[in-house]
Design an enzyme around this catalytic site. Structure first.
Site, PDB file in Angstrom:
ATOM      1  CG  ASN A  11      51.622  24.101  23.412  1.00 50.61           C
ATOM      2  OD1 ASN A  11      51.431  22.936  23.046  1.00 50.61           O
ATOM      3  ND2 ASN A  11      52.693  24.465  24.109  1.00 50.61           N
ATOM      4  CD1 TRP A  12      45.097  22.276  22.051  1.00 49.73           C
ATOM      5  CD2 TRP A  12      44.744  20.248  21.144  1.00 49.73           C
ATOM      6  NE1 TRP A  12      43.973  22.355  21.272  1.00 49.73           N
ATOM      7  CE2 TRP A  12      43.736  21.132  20.707  1.00 49.73           C
ATOM      8  CE3 TRP A  12      44.726  18.927  20.698  1.00 49.73           C
ATOM      9  CZ2 TRP A  12      42.703  20.715  19.841  1.00 49.73           C
ATOM     10  CZ3 TRP A  12      43.715  18.507  19.838  1.00 49.73           C
ATOM     11  CH2 TRP A  12      42.714  19.394  19.418  1.00 49.73           C
ATOM     12  CG  HIS A  96      57.039  25.004  25.163  1.00 51.85           C
ATOM     13  ND1 HIS A  96      57.120  24.663  26.492  1.00 51.85           N
ATOM     14  CD2 HIS A  96      55.916  25.751  25.025  1.00 51.85           C
ATOM     15  CE1 HIS A  96      56.076  25.183  27.125  1.00 51.85           C
ATOM     16  NE2 HIS A  96      55.329  25.848  26.260  1.00 51.85           N
ATOM     17  CD  GLU A  98      55.522  22.727  29.077  1.00 54.13           C
ATOM     18  OE1 GLU A  98      55.046  22.115  28.102  1.00 54.13           O
ATOM     19  OE2 GLU A  98      54.851  23.544  29.752  1.00 54.13           O
ATOM     20  CD  GLU A 167      55.013  29.881  25.828  1.00 57.55           C
ATOM     21  OE1 GLU A 167      53.800  29.918  25.598  1.00 57.55           O
ATOM     22  OE2 GLU A 167      55.634  28.819  26.035  1.00 57.55           O
ATOM     23  CB  SER A 211      48.913  31.979  33.376  1.00 59.94           C
ATOM     24  OG  SER A 211      49.551  30.887  34.002  1.00 59.94           O
ATOM     25  N   GLY A 232      48.197  27.693  26.533  1.00 57.74           N
ATOM     26  CA  GLY A 232      48.234  26.301  26.969  1.00 57.74           C
ATOM     27  C   GLY A 232      46.881  25.866  27.502  1.00 57.74           C
ATOM     28  N   GLY A 233      46.764  25.845  28.815  1.00 55.01           N
ATOM     29  CA  GLY A 233      45.565  25.319  29.478  1.00 55.01           C
ATOM     30  C   GLY A 233      44.248  25.834  28.915  1.00 55.01           C
TER      31      GLY A 233
HETATM   32  P1  13P Z   1      49.591  27.947  29.990  1.00 56.35           P
HETATM   33  O1  13P Z   1      48.715  28.837  29.159  1.00 56.35           O
HETATM   34  O2  13P Z   1      48.925  26.683  30.434  1.00 56.35           O
HETATM   35  O3  13P Z   1      50.247  28.692  31.116  1.00 56.35           O
HETATM   36  O4  13P Z   1      50.781  27.461  29.029  1.00 56.35           O
HETATM   37  C1  13P Z   1      51.460  28.385  28.293  1.00 56.35           C
HETATM   38  C2  13P Z   1      52.337  27.685  27.336  1.00 56.35           C
HETATM   39  O5  13P Z   1      53.313  27.064  27.719  1.00 56.35           O
HETATM   40  C3  13P Z   1      51.979  27.735  25.914  1.00 56.35           C
HETATM   41  O6  13P Z   1      52.997  27.236  25.124  1.00 56.35           O
END
Ligand code: 13P
Length: 250
Positions: A11-12, A96, A98, A167, A211, A232-233
């Site tokens: 997930n960029w 998500h 966010e 998540e 993470s 994510g990251g």
């Molecule tokens: P991170 O891997 O950066 O913690 O993000 C996870 C995420 O929200 C994937 O959707």
């Protein structure tokens, strides 16, 4: 039953440039030749066409990060599932944290987005997860069950077609990962909840996100109910993402 292939989805989020995407996708395509897991990239909508071309000849599936609950019409700024299909999109993340947090998305809206995605041949990756305050108040089970129940309520007849991502909000982008045991506990619970709605609950991929990185992926993915990761990251760095893909191929 033969164990299903794991699914590693990047997930960029709102990251990328034409130039950076080009280098990143080329490196992932070149490095994942031996992958024995499914791989998807959920990219910002303007980059779908670019990544669709770059992934050509590889097994990478394309994903979006959101989708409208509406089919079409006067919904400024929204992207429909049909439009995503036109770009070869297989997955769309829905709900998500966010989007729940910054865009006020409710359980009901997330369920509707999943429905519209499914109706148009796009597999929703439905995100659930508790905040730190909710975990500390002992509400983890209640929160994730409520979030998944809304999606089951609206999509019960085809619930085995979704992907679920657990998540925990406190683990996203914080470097703080759920332990494999903490994650497995919630995954098992989600599997059981799906099992009450479908005889095919074993088929459903339940991903862990928060993470996940090259160092911790293998131990998380070794858990019986962790069927992959939503990254994510670490999905923005080809070597890290490739190490997670390798861990999922073991
Ligand atoms: P991170 O891997 O950066 O913690 O993000 C996870 C995420 O929200 C994937 O959707």
């Amino acid at each position: 039953m033969t164990p299903k292939r794991k699914l590693i989805a990047g997930n960029w989020k709102m990251n990328g440039t034409l130039e950076a995407n080009d280098a990143l996708v080329r490196a992932v395509v070149a490095g994942m030749k031996q992958a024995r897991c499914d791989v998807a990239l959920c990219v910002p909508a303007p980059y779908l066409a670019q990544v669709q071309m770059l992934r050509h000849g590889s097994t990478i599936d394309l994903g979006a990060q959101d989708v409208s609950a509406q089919e079409q019409g006067a919904y400024t700024g929204e992207v429909s599932a049909k439009m995503l299909r036109e770009f070869g999109v297989r997955y769309a993340i829905v709900g998500h944290s966010e989007r729940r947090q910054y865009h006020g998305e409710t359980d009901a809206l997330v369920a509707d987005k999943a429905r519209t995605a499914l109706a148009n041949g796009v597999t929703p990756i439905v995100c659930v997860g508790e905040t730190l305050a909710e975990r500390e108040a002992g509400q983890t089970v209640e929160v994730v069950k409520r979030q998944l129940a809304a999606v089951i309520h609206v999509n019960g007849h085809c619930i085995s077609e979704i992907v679920v991502a657990y998540e925990p909000v406190w683990a996203i982008g914080t470097g703080r990962t759920a332990t494999p045991e903490q994650a497995q506990e919630v995954h098992a619970l989600l599997r059981k909840q799906l099992g009450a709605a479908t005889a095919q609950a074993e088929r459903v991929h339940i991903l862990y996100g928060g993470s996940m990185n090259a160092a911790n992926a293998a131990s998380l993915l070794a858990q019986p109910d962790i069927d992959g990761g939503l990254i994510g990251g670490a999905s923005l760095k080809a070597p890290d993402f490739l190490q997670i893909i390798a861990a999922a191929s073991a």
